[in-house]
Design a protein around this motif. Structure first.
Motif, mmCIF file in Angstrom:
data_model
loop_
_atom_site.group_PDB
_atom_site.id
_atom_site.type_symbol
_atom_site.label_atom_id
_atom_site.label_comp_id
_atom_site.label_asym_id
_atom_site.label_seq_id
_atom_site.Cartn_x
_atom_site.Cartn_y
_atom_site.Cartn_z
ATOM 1 N N VAL A 95 7.930 -0.113 9.331
ATOM 2 C CA VAL A 95 6.648 -0.025 8.638
ATOM 3 C C VAL A 95 5.928 1.264 9.014
ATOM 4 N N ARG A 96 5.974 1.631 10.286
ATOM 5 C CA ARG A 96 5.362 2.901 10.712
ATOM 6 C C ARG A 96 6.021 4.082 10.011
ATOM 7 N N SER A 97 7.347 4.047 9.937
ATOM 8 C CA SER A 97 8.066 5.133 9.268
ATOM 9 C C SER A 97 7.732 5.187 7.790
ATOM 10 N N LEU A 98 7.654 4.026 7.151
ATOM 11 C CA LEU A 98 7.313 3.964 5.729
ATOM 12 C C LEU A 98 5.907 4.522 5.498
ATOM 13 N N ALA A 99 4.956 4.158 6.371
ATOM 14 C CA ALA A 99 3.588 4.672 6.235
ATOM 15 C C ALA A 99 3.558 6.169 6.415
ATOM 16 N N SER A 100 4.387 6.690 7.320
ATOM 17 C CA SER A 100 4.439 8.132 7.536
ATOM 18 C C SER A 100 4.989 8.864 6.320
ATOM 19 N N VAL A 101 6.029 8.283 5.719
ATOM 20 C CA VAL A 101 6.598 8.897 4.512
ATOM 21 C C VAL A 101 5.583 8.865 3.374
ATOM 22 N N ALA A 102 4.905 7.739 3.225
ATOM 23 C CA ALA A 102 3.942 7.616 2.126
ATOM 24 C C ALA A 102 2.778 8.581 2.286
ATOM 25 N N ALA A 103 2.448 8.924 3.519
ATOM 26 C CA ALA A 103 1.320 9.827 3.757
ATOM 27 C C ALA A 103 1.667 11.289 3.499
ATOM 28 N N HIS A 104 2.952 11.580 3.327
ATOM 29 C CA HIS A 104 3.357 12.968 3.109
ATOM 30 C C HIS A 104 2.813 13.461 1.763
ATOM 31 N N PRO A 105 2.178 14.605 1.733
ATOM 32 C CA PRO A 105 1.546 15.056 0.472
ATOM 33 C C PRO A 105 2.531 15.330 -0.651
ATOM 34 N N ASP A 106 3.804 15.602 -0.308
ATOM 35 C CA ASP A 106 4.775 15.925 -1.345
ATOM 36 C C ASP A 106 5.592 14.723 -1.803
ATOM 37 N N ALA A 107 5.334 13.565 -1.193
ATOM 38 C CA ALA A 107 6.104 12.384 -1.590
ATOM 39 C C ALA A 107 5.786 12.019 -3.041
ATOM 40 N N SER A 108 6.806 11.654 -3.780
ATOM 41 C CA SER A 108 6.593 11.335 -5.196
ATOM 42 C C SER A 108 7.177 9.968 -5.519
ATOM 43 N N HIS A 122 0.828 -1.203 0.000
ATOM 44 C CA HIS A 122 0.000 0.000 0.000
ATOM 45 C C HIS A 122 0.869 1.262 0.000
ATOM 46 N N ALA A 123 2.013 1.212 0.688
ATOM 47 C CA ALA A 123 2.906 2.367 0.682
ATOM 48 C C ALA A 123 3.454 2.611 -0.720
ATOM 49 N N ALA A 124 3.804 1.527 -1.427
ATOM 50 C CA ALA A 124 4.319 1.676 -2.787
ATOM 51 C C ALA A 124 3.262 2.279 -3.702
ATOM 52 N N ARG A 125 2.026 1.806 -3.567
ATOM 53 C CA ARG A 125 0.947 2.360 -4.393
ATOM 54 C C ARG A 125 0.700 3.826 -4.059
ATOM 55 N N ARG A 126 0.775 4.169 -2.785
ATOM 56 C CA ARG A 126 0.544 5.562 -2.391
ATOM 57 C C ARG A 126 1.643 6.464 -2.944
ATOM 58 N N LEU A 127 2.888 6.000 -2.880
ATOM 59 C CA LEU A 127 4.003 6.784 -3.412
ATOM 60 C C LEU A 127 3.937 6.881 -4.930
ATOM 61 N N GLY A 155 11.286 12.480 0.025
ATOM 62 C CA GLY A 155 10.341 11.466 0.479
ATOM 63 C C GLY A 155 10.681 10.099 -0.065
ATOM 64 N N ALA A 156 11.052 10.043 -1.326
ATOM 65 C CA ALA A 156 11.420 8.767 -1.920
ATOM 66 C C ALA A 156 12.699 8.219 -1.298
ATOM 67 N N GLU A 157 13.656 9.112 -1.022
ATOM 68 C CA GLU A 157 14.897 8.670 -0.393
ATOM 69 C C GLU A 157 14.629 8.072 0.982
ATOM 70 N N ALA A 158 13.768 8.719 1.749
ATOM 71 C CA ALA A 158 13.425 8.192 3.076
ATOM 72 C C ALA A 158 12.736 6.842 2.956
ATOM 73 N N ALA A 159 11.809 6.718 2.010
ATOM 74 C CA ALA A 159 11.114 5.445 1.818
ATOM 75 C C ALA A 159 12.095 4.344 1.443
ATOM 76 N N LEU A 160 13.059 4.675 0.590
ATOM 77 C CA LEU A 160 14.058 3.680 0.206
ATOM 78 C C LEU A 160 14.878 3.219 1.409
ATOM 79 N N ARG A 161 15.273 4.153 2.268
ATOM 80 C CA ARG A 161 16.035 3.774 3.463
ATOM 81 C C ARG A 161 15.231 2.807 4.325
#
Length: 501
Positions: free
Chosen positions: A412-425, A350-355, A468-474
């Motif tokens: 997973v919590r951190s990934l969900a937080s990054v994905a929820a960011h409106p500017d994440a691409s 779901h995080a991948a789809r959101r991003l 945002g993408a960099e954080a998600a990758l980490r």
């Protein structure tokens, strides 16, 4: 009890509300002129209404609360009507035990209604209620449910701003293999043993043994969980008996200080229920001693009998869980761990789809579900990580599993937080990283064998496109690492299963 996390002070607020709800229920019973027995019944009913109703939404909680008298009042009538027929009463009590445990198959509502029904039968034995007292007992229960509902849903609706955490669905099965069905037979067998042995100890206070056997099986699913819970109940009772000797007996039922200490005990029961079952039982035992003082029957021998009956009930639970349709700790733990790993995979997807731009995808619910599933994993692994466990190698592996799953939950919590960011691409590397995470989970939950630790492919770092993408990758790379390391403790055939069968 004092250092356990309490996000948003939820336990503190719920515990304070419980004191208010129980206190107002007892006060209302006194104001309308009910007897001491009925006032205590009102307090217990209010405590149960506030403690056992744990539905996922406020609407469902309200419906369950309204339904409590529909099961409690008939049981009260049955228990008081059989007051002078001990053999028939015992059979009826065991029937209530079976039905109350079997009702857990219908989720939180069945769980709450089953407990409330059982405790109404228990309360009539505790108070030695007779048929002539039934009208005022009815009034006490109805008044308590109404007052506690007013406090919970009107005066202090905590759940409106802080929704209760989602409760994971129970493990599935069919027929006798369904965990709730199997447990209904186990609980009934344990309570039958406790009832028989408890009456050998005391013809008046035997119900404490039955109550112990019943409550040990609440929120447990496997043999190890039940044994640890029984041990903790005995420990809490022993300490509570000691406190009762120092506090309840000197008070001798003095109304004002007794009421104040009962309020402290109610707060303690709610505040410590989640982090420490032993501390919760300490407060339950002290409160029981205080109530016996109010009833004018408290003496040191009664508190000693309370401990003996508790030990008998714990023994009954241990025998039942080991001999009557036993459920191995290994099978239960494996099932909960697999569900936790599937939750990791769902959150990642779901995080991948959101991003990638899908606003309908939301990883947050799956992250919350993972927290609840990990709580179940910790509960099933409690026998292994217990300080008295002699299985050192398995204890170390169990702790490693818990640590790594906690790492997964954090990431997973951190990934969900990054994905929820409106500017994440979207970043092209995310899809590959998510695919590797899903492959790691699939390898862990499949029966094919172990996944080699540390052999996950690492993607080539492309130029940064978005923070945002960099954080998600980490987070995804760290998640890969944690899942890879989980293979060792979960799949080590040469060292035996994680838990004993």
């Amino acid at each position: 009890m004092f250092v356990a996390p309490d996000p948003g002070r939820l336990r503190l607020r719920v515990s304070t509300r419980a004191v208010i709800g129980v206190g107002l229920s007892v006060a209302a019973a006194e104001l309308v002129g009910l007897s001491l027995t009925a006032s205590i019944t009102a307090g217990l009913a209010a405590l149960l209404a506030l403690f056992t109703v744990q539905d996922p939404t406020i609407r469902r909680q309200a419906v369950t609360t309204v339904l409590l008298p529909s099961v409690g009042l008939p049981v009260l009538a049955l228990a008081t009507a059989l007051h002078g027929l001990p053999h028939v009463r015992d059979l009826a009590f065991l029937a209530v035990v079976f039905c109350g445990a079997y009702a857990r198959r219908w989720g939180p509502r069945g769980h709450a209604l089953g407990i409330f029904a059982f405790m109404q039968f228990f309360a009539t034995q505790f108070l030695h209620a007779e048929p002539g007292q039934l009208p005022e007992l009815y009034a006490a229960v109805a008044l308590a449910v109404a007052v506690s509902a007013t406090v919970r849903f009107g005066l202090w609706p905590i759940e409106r701003r802080t929704p209760p955490p989602a409760v994971p669905a129970p493990l599935t099965g069919r027929g006798i293999t369904r965990p709730t069905t199997r447990q209904a037979f186990q609980v009934t067998a344990a309570c039958a043993f406790a009832l028989a042995m408890g009456q050998l100890l005391s013809h008046e206070r035997w119900y404490w043994a039955v109550g112990t056997a019943w409550w040990i099986f609440v929120n447990t699913t496997a043999r190890g969980e039940t044994l640890v819970r029984g041990f903790r109940r005995v420990v809490g009772t022993v300490v509570g008996v000691g406190a009762g000797l120092l506090v309840a007996i000197p008070l001798a039922g003095a109304p004002t200080p007794t009421a104040a200490l009962v309020a402290v005990c109610v707060f303690g029961i709610f505040y410590t229920a989640a982090p420490s079952y032993s501390w919760m039982m300490f407060f339950v035992t002290v409160m029981a001693g205080l109530l016996y003082g109010l009833l004018g029957v408290l003496h040191p021998g009664l508190l000693l009998l309370r401990f003996e009956e508790t030990a008998v009930g714990a023994l009954g639970a241990a025998l039942a869980v080991g001999l009557v349709l036993p459920v191995t700790t290994h099978a239960t733990t494996d099932a909960w761990i697999q569900r936790a790993l599937h939750s990791v995979r769902a959150c990642t997807a779901h995080a991948a789809r959101r991003l990638a731009g899908d606003d309908a995808a939301d990883p947050a619910p799956h992250a919350a579900e993972l927290e609840q599933l990990l709580a179940r994993v910790r509960m099933t692994l409690a026998p292994l990580v217990h300080p008295l466990s002699p299985l050192r190698a398995r204890k170390a592996r169990a702790r490693q599993v818990i640590t790594l799953l906690d790492d997964c939950a954090r990431l997973v919590r951190s990934l969900a937080s990054v994905a929820a960011h409106p500017d994440a691409s979207h970043d092209a590397r995310l899809a590959a990283a998510c695919a590797r995470v899903e492959a790691a989970v699939e390898a862990l939950v499949s029966p094919a064998g172990a996944v080699p630790t540390g052999q996950w492919p690492v993607s080539v770092q492309a130029p940064a496109q978005h923070p945002g993408a960099e954080a998600a990758l980490r987070h995804l790379h760290e998640l890969e690492r944690a899942l890879g390391e989980l293979a060792a403790p979960l799949r080590a055939p040469s060292r035996g299963p994680l838990v004993s069968a």
